[in-house]
Design a protein around this motif. Structure first.
Motif, PDB file in Angstrom:
ATOM      1  N   ARG A 133      -7.800   3.633  -8.920  1.00 29.80           N
ATOM      2  CA  ARG A 133      -7.906   4.507  -7.787  1.00 29.80           C
ATOM      3  C   ARG A 133      -9.107   4.027  -6.958  1.00 29.80           C
ATOM      4  O   ARG A 133      -9.070   3.881  -5.611  1.00 29.80           O
ATOM      5  CB  ARG A 133      -8.073   6.176  -8.151  1.00 29.80           C
ATOM      6  CG  ARG A 133      -6.803   6.561  -8.453  1.00 29.80           C
ATOM      7  CD  ARG A 133      -6.921   8.164  -8.920  1.00 29.80           C
ATOM      8  NE  ARG A 133      -5.752   8.750  -8.999  1.00 29.80           N
ATOM      9  CZ  ARG A 133      -4.591   9.189  -8.128  1.00 29.80           C
ATOM     10  NH1 ARG A 133      -5.144   9.273  -6.909  1.00 29.80           N
ATOM     11  NH2 ARG A 133      -3.715   9.710  -8.629  1.00 29.80           N
ATOM     12  N   THR A 163      -9.007   2.250  -3.126  1.00 31.11           N
ATOM     13  CA  THR A 163      -9.785   2.763  -2.043  1.00 31.11           C
ATOM     14  C   THR A 163     -11.028   1.731  -1.557  1.00 31.11           C
ATOM     15  O   THR A 163     -10.821   1.557  -0.338  1.00 31.11           O
ATOM     16  CB  THR A 163     -10.846   4.084  -2.523  1.00 31.11           C
ATOM     17  OG1 THR A 163     -10.188   5.137  -3.137  1.00 31.11           O
ATOM     18  CG2 THR A 163     -11.703   4.694  -1.546  1.00 31.11           C
ATOM     19  N   GLU A 217       1.090   4.193  -3.001  1.00 29.56           N
ATOM     20  CA  GLU A 217       0.895   5.813  -2.800  1.00 29.56           C
ATOM     21  C   GLU A 217       2.175   6.189  -3.314  1.00 29.56           C
ATOM     22  O   GLU A 217       2.170   7.337  -4.121  1.00 29.56           O
ATOM     23  CB  GLU A 217       0.819   5.887  -1.181  1.00 29.56           C
ATOM     24  CG  GLU A 217      -0.386   5.246  -0.739  1.00 29.56           C
ATOM     25  CD  GLU A 217      -0.693   5.503   0.585  1.00 29.56           C
ATOM     26  OE1 GLU A 217       0.179   5.430   1.414  1.00 29.56           O
ATOM     27  OE2 GLU A 217      -1.890   5.448   1.155  1.00 29.56           O
ATOM     28  N   ASN A 218       3.483   5.873  -3.087  1.00 30.94           N
ATOM     29  CA  ASN A 218       4.585   6.453  -3.695  1.00 30.94           C
ATOM     30  C   ASN A 218       4.587   6.450  -5.032  1.00 30.94           C
ATOM     31  O   ASN A 218       4.956   7.269  -5.672  1.00 30.94           O
ATOM     32  CB  ASN A 218       5.971   5.546  -3.114  1.00 30.94           C
ATOM     33  CG  ASN A 218       7.078   6.388  -3.369  1.00 30.94           C
ATOM     34  OD1 ASN A 218       7.302   7.639  -3.394  1.00 30.94           O
ATOM     35  ND2 ASN A 218       8.241   5.753  -3.473  1.00 30.94           N
ATOM     36  N   LYS A 221       1.082  -1.160  -0.079  1.00 31.54           N
ATOM     37  CA  LYS A 221      -0.171   0.087   0.000  1.00 31.54           C
ATOM     38  C   LYS A 221       1.096   1.197  -0.122  1.00 31.54           C
ATOM     39  O   LYS A 221       0.660   2.258  -0.728  1.00 31.54           O
ATOM     40  CB  LYS A 221      -1.143  -0.079   1.225  1.00 31.54           C
ATOM     41  CG  LYS A 221      -1.794   1.274   1.480  1.00 31.54           C
ATOM     42  CD  LYS A 221      -2.408   1.370   2.849  1.00 31.54           C
ATOM     43  CE  LYS A 221      -3.335   2.694   2.798  1.00 31.54           C
ATOM     44  NZ  LYS A 221      -3.523   2.927   4.047  1.00 31.54           N
ATOM     45  N   ASN A 222       1.969   1.272   0.773  1.00 30.78           N
ATOM     46  CA  ASN A 222       2.710   2.424   0.897  1.00 30.78           C
ATOM     47  C   ASN A 222       3.346   2.539  -0.377  1.00 30.78           C
ATOM     48  O   ASN A 222       3.800   3.742  -0.986  1.00 30.78           O
ATOM     49  CB  ASN A 222       3.641   2.298   2.053  1.00 30.78           C
ATOM     50  CG  ASN A 222       3.037   2.466   3.498  1.00 30.78           C
ATOM     51  OD1 ASN A 222       1.805   2.962   3.497  1.00 30.78           O
ATOM     52  ND2 ASN A 222       3.591   1.874   4.478  1.00 30.78           N
ATOM     53  N   ASN A 227       2.077   8.787  -6.598  1.00 31.31           N
ATOM     54  CA  ASN A 227       2.748  10.161  -6.565  1.00 31.31           C
ATOM     55  C   ASN A 227       3.730  10.582  -7.605  1.00 31.31           C
ATOM     56  O   ASN A 227       3.761  11.673  -7.952  1.00 31.31           O
ATOM     57  CB  ASN A 227       3.067  10.423  -5.022  1.00 31.31           C
ATOM     58  CG  ASN A 227       2.033  10.456  -4.159  1.00 31.31           C
ATOM     59  OD1 ASN A 227       0.883  10.706  -4.365  1.00 31.31           O
ATOM     60  ND2 ASN A 227       2.283  10.329  -2.836  1.00 31.31           N
ATOM     61  N   ASN A 268      -8.561  -0.597   0.593  1.00 27.33           N
ATOM     62  CA  ASN A 268      -8.190   0.046   1.894  1.00 27.33           C
ATOM     63  C   ASN A 268      -9.639   0.090   2.806  1.00 27.33           C
ATOM     64  O   ASN A 268      -9.186   0.028   3.905  1.00 27.33           O
ATOM     65  CB  ASN A 268      -7.635   1.176   1.671  1.00 27.33           C
ATOM     66  CG  ASN A 268      -6.068   1.360   1.021  1.00 27.33           C
ATOM     67  OD1 ASN A 268      -5.646   0.261   1.271  1.00 27.33           O
ATOM     68  ND2 ASN A 268      -5.765   2.070   0.029  1.00 27.33           N
TER      69      ASN A 268
END
Length: 173
Positions: free
Chosen positions: A160, A164, A52-53, A48-49, A56, A167
């Protein structure tokens, strides 16, 4: 990213055993409930991290390239200059896709990864066709470029939404 889980006196553990602490990227994390934490959850959190990276970085790269296109649209660049700029960006987009493809997504994030791969791939195809348009003024290449960019945005939106849902504990769309 590497995650190491240790049991008691710095002994590596095997899946399913309780752990005393987790060592992630140079930081020691002590779980709240040592008996209920699982490696699967840890892998999901790490992925997950990572997502996100990557997301971005992707957004930043796309924004940067789109700002160059805006200058071209404003007649600040010739087609030849914009083509050279496009050629300099394409390897960055390809490297991003290649790096992402090398990851192994936990089941929870498999749809997210699948749709981001489709998004990245469509974006690359769009910019390759845009480069052809810049060099040849071929209106078909320009239209196809726009179509692929639209597909990239669609796949990104799906990814996306899947992210969501994953999560929030939902199964997706």
């Amino acid at each position: 990213e590497k995650t190491h889980c240790y049991k008691n006196q710095n002994q590596r553990i095997i899946n399913g055993h309780s752990i005393d602490y987790i060592f992630i990227n140079g930081k020691i994390i002590i779980p709240i409930n040592l008996n209920n934490i699982s490696l699967n959850i840890n892998q999901e959190e790490n992925y997950k991290n990572y997502l996100e990276n990557v997301i971005n970085q992707s957004v930043d790269l796309t924004r940067s390239f789109q700002s160059e296109i805006a200058l071209w649209n404003g007649h600040k660049y010739s087609n030849e200059t914009m083509s050279k700029i496009t050629e300099s960006y394409l390897p960055k987009f390809i490297a991003q896709l290649d790096q992402f493809n090398k990851t192994s997504a936990p089941a929870k994030y498999s749809k997210v990864k699948e749709n981001y791969v489709k998004s990245f791939d469509s974006e690359i195809k769009s910019y390759r066709l845009f480069d052809i348009y810049l060099k040849t003024n071929n209106s078909t290449a320009n239209k196809l470029s726009t179509d692929y960019l639209s597909s990239a945005l669609t796949f990104e939106t799906i990814a996306r939404n899947d992210f969501t849902a994953a999560n929030n504990g939902s199964s997706g769309r």
